[in-house]
Motif scaffolding. Structure first.
Motif, mmCIF file in Angstrom:
data_model
loop_
_atom_site.group_PDB
_atom_site.id
_atom_site.type_symbol
_atom_site.label_atom_id
_atom_site.label_comp_id
_atom_site.label_asym_id
_atom_site.label_seq_id
_atom_site.Cartn_x
_atom_site.Cartn_y
_atom_site.Cartn_z
ATOM 1 N N GLY A 156 18.723 42.714 34.286
ATOM 2 C CA GLY A 156 18.049 41.543 34.831
ATOM 3 C C GLY A 156 18.788 40.809 35.923
ATOM 4 O O GLY A 156 18.376 40.802 37.086
ATOM 5 N N TYR A 157 19.924 40.160 35.583
ATOM 6 C CA TYR A 157 20.715 39.424 36.574
ATOM 7 C C TYR A 157 22.130 39.276 36.023
ATOM 8 O O TYR A 157 22.313 39.052 34.819
ATOM 9 N N PRO A 158 23.147 39.394 36.884
ATOM 10 C CA PRO A 158 24.533 39.347 36.397
ATOM 11 C C PRO A 158 24.878 38.017 35.731
ATOM 12 O O PRO A 158 24.349 36.966 36.100
ATOM 13 N N ILE A 159 25.768 38.071 34.758
ATOM 14 C CA ILE A 159 26.259 36.850 34.133
ATOM 15 C C ILE A 159 27.013 36.032 35.179
ATOM 16 O O ILE A 159 27.509 36.565 36.172
ATOM 17 N N SER A 160 27.105 34.733 34.957
ATOM 18 C CA SER A 160 27.766 33.853 35.921
ATOM 19 C C SER A 160 29.277 34.075 35.917
ATOM 20 O O SER A 160 29.838 34.647 34.971
ATOM 21 N N ASP A 161 29.935 33.581 36.961
ATOM 22 C CA ASP A 161 31.394 33.673 37.028
ATOM 23 C C ASP A 161 32.044 32.908 35.878
ATOM 24 O O ASP A 161 33.100 33.299 35.375
ATOM 25 N N VAL A 162 31.399 31.810 35.464
ATOM 26 C CA VAL A 162 31.936 31.022 34.353
ATOM 27 C C VAL A 162 31.985 31.866 33.085
ATOM 28 O O VAL A 162 33.009 31.968 32.412
ATOM 29 N N THR A 163 30.853 32.487 32.760
ATOM 30 C CA THR A 163 30.787 33.325 31.562
ATOM 31 C C THR A 163 31.696 34.542 31.704
ATOM 32 O O THR A 163 32.355 34.956 30.742
ATOM 33 N N PHE A 164 31.737 35.108 32.897
ATOM 34 C CA PHE A 164 32.565 36.287 33.148
ATOM 35 C C PHE A 164 34.033 35.991 32.847
ATOM 36 O O PHE A 164 34.690 36.713 32.093
ATOM 37 N N GLU A 165 34.545 34.912 33.417
ATOM 38 C CA GLU A 165 35.954 34.577 33.212
ATOM 39 C C GLU A 165 36.232 34.151 31.777
ATOM 40 O O GLU A 165 37.263 34.491 31.199
ATOM 41 N N ALA A 166 35.295 33.409 31.188
ATOM 42 C CA ALA A 166 35.482 32.980 29.797
ATOM 43 C C ALA A 166 35.526 34.187 28.862
ATOM 44 O O ALA A 166 36.295 34.218 27.900
ATOM 45 N N SER A 167 34.723 35.189 29.158
ATOM 46 C CA SER A 167 34.663 36.383 28.318
ATOM 47 C C SER A 167 35.940 37.207 28.402
ATOM 48 O O SER A 167 36.368 37.815 27.423
ATOM 49 N N LEU A 168 36.544 37.231 29.581
ATOM 50 C CA LEU A 168 37.744 38.052 29.779
ATOM 51 C C LEU A 168 39.026 37.340 29.360
ATOM 52 O O LEU A 168 40.076 37.970 29.246
ATOM 53 N N ARG A 169 38.914 36.045 29.125
ATOM 54 C CA ARG A 169 40.107 35.239 28.863
ATOM 55 C C ARG A 169 40.942 35.799 27.708
ATOM 56 O O ARG A 169 42.164 35.884 27.789
ATOM 57 N N GLY A 170 40.285 36.183 26.631
ATOM 58 C CA GLY A 170 41.022 36.667 25.470
ATOM 59 C C GLY A 170 41.360 38.144 25.517
ATOM 60 O O GLY A 170 42.020 38.666 24.613
#
Length: 363
Positions: A156-170
């Motif tokens: 559909g549409y890529p996740i936002s940069d906010v979600t992207f960075e939050a997801s990779l944080r851990g």
């Protein structure tokens, strides 16, 4: 074992939570909450996360209301990010241990528990400010822009940069083996742009592992025609050639230009097995999570199969959430008929909600 650990968490959590005063004077009424919650639906994951955090900061929410909002997210990391932010202003912090139930993965509940024990007096974080990577964290590749992309799409549409960075944080601090497993799960569970997958691959040291992640991510790439740009993550010609061979269809089950494309279909026998597994659960909340966990392994449900899955829920809000969730796992050739799923709803307002959601998907 899981129940025992959660019981221990709850006892410890309640001990310090009772010592705190409510951080807001009066929680939203059910009518007020439902009205505000309605405004969150239909957004993509990133915008929904920003709006949900803003709502928690501007309104007084109960633990149950936080749980309801957290369930709007498909991504476990978005749920974690939201529930961490929402805790700072929740009306009844002594009940916040109930939020653990929103996670399908026990490890995510552990992360929230660790956060609450280490940062239970934290102040809200501005949700509008993206979590930007440290300068130089990602290589200086020529990242393709997907903003005006109009070619072939696998999601559909890529996740936002906010979600992207939050997801990779851990994930970034893990060793190579753990990082590979976590990144494979991440790219399988999210719609991503080529530029985002390039950044994901760059977090791995081994080019073999990078190739693995790029192959795994293909079915969830938004800007498919830009995917050849991901070749920049390789320095060795052998891996560059393997990746390009994958894109050209050699050894790929989902090449960019397949000469013998497989039929996108979930066979009736397999679908019946899915239904049997789902219908074993009588608790609607657990059933909802089980359905999501099972169906995410498929990408080709027919409209009739989606309608059957949606109809299996007796509560309208769960039907709507499931209908939205299953969109990305439906045969792309049938998505123009997705409005027919609305026939399973009892209320016109729910059908309108689905229609608005489909409009964001280009239907």
């Amino acid at each position: 074992m899981k129940k025992s650990l959660l019981t221990v968490f709850a006892i410890i959590f309640v001990t310090f939570a009772f010592a705190q005063q409510s951080r807001c004077p009066r929680p939203l009424s059910s009518a007020e909450f439902n009205q505000k919650k309605q405004l969150l639906t239909g957004n993509n994951e990133g915008r929904k996360l920003q709006a949900a955090i803003r709502l928690s900061q501007e309104s007084c929410l109960t633990t149950n209301q936080v749980k309801d909002i957290a369930m709007l997210f498909n991504d476990e990391y978005s749920r974690l990010d939201y529930t961490e932010k929402a805790y700072a202003t929740v009306f009844d912090p002594e009940n916040y241990y109930e939020v653990y139930d929103v996670f399908t993965k026990f490890s995510m509940a552990i992360r929230l528990y660790d956060f609450l024990n280490g940062k239970n007096t934290s102040t809200p974080v501005n949700p509008i400010t993206p979590v930007n990577p440290v300068n130089g964290e990602y290589p200086n590749y020529n990242y393709p822009d997907f903003a005006s992309y109009s070619g072939t799409k696998n999601c559909g549409y890529p996740i936002s940069d906010v979600t992207f960075e939050a997801s990779l944080r851990g994930i970034k601090g893990q060793n190579e083996a753990n990082k590979l497993n976590l990144l494979r799960q991440f790219v399988q569970n999210n719609c991503l742009a080529t530029s985002q997958v390039m950044k994901v691959a760059s977090l791995l040291s081994s080019e073999v592992n990078r190739l693995d992640v790029l192959r795994t991510a293909y079915e969830h790439i938004y800007d498919v025609n830009n995917y050849s740009s991901a070749n920049q993550v390789f320095q060795t010609k052998a891996n560059q050639d393997q990746f390009m061979a994958f894109l050209n269809g050699n050894g790929s089950t989902n090449p960019v230009n397949p000469t013998n494309p497989t039929v996108c279909k979930v066979e009736d026998a397999e679908f019946n097995n899915v239904l049997v597994a789902i219908r074993r659960e009588s608790n609607i909340y657990n059933k909802f999570n089980i359905t999501k966990n099972i169906t995410r392994n498929y990408n080709c449900f027919s409209i009739d199969q989606v309608r059957t899955l949606v109809k299996d829920f007796s509560i309208e809000s769960y039907k709507l959430d499931m209908a939205k969730y299953l969109y990305d796992y439906t045969n792309p050739a049938e998505r123009r008929q997705y409005f027919m799923v609305g026939n399973e709803f009892s209320f016109s307002s729910t059908r309108t909600n689905l229609s608005n959601f489909l409009a964001t998907k280009g239907n």
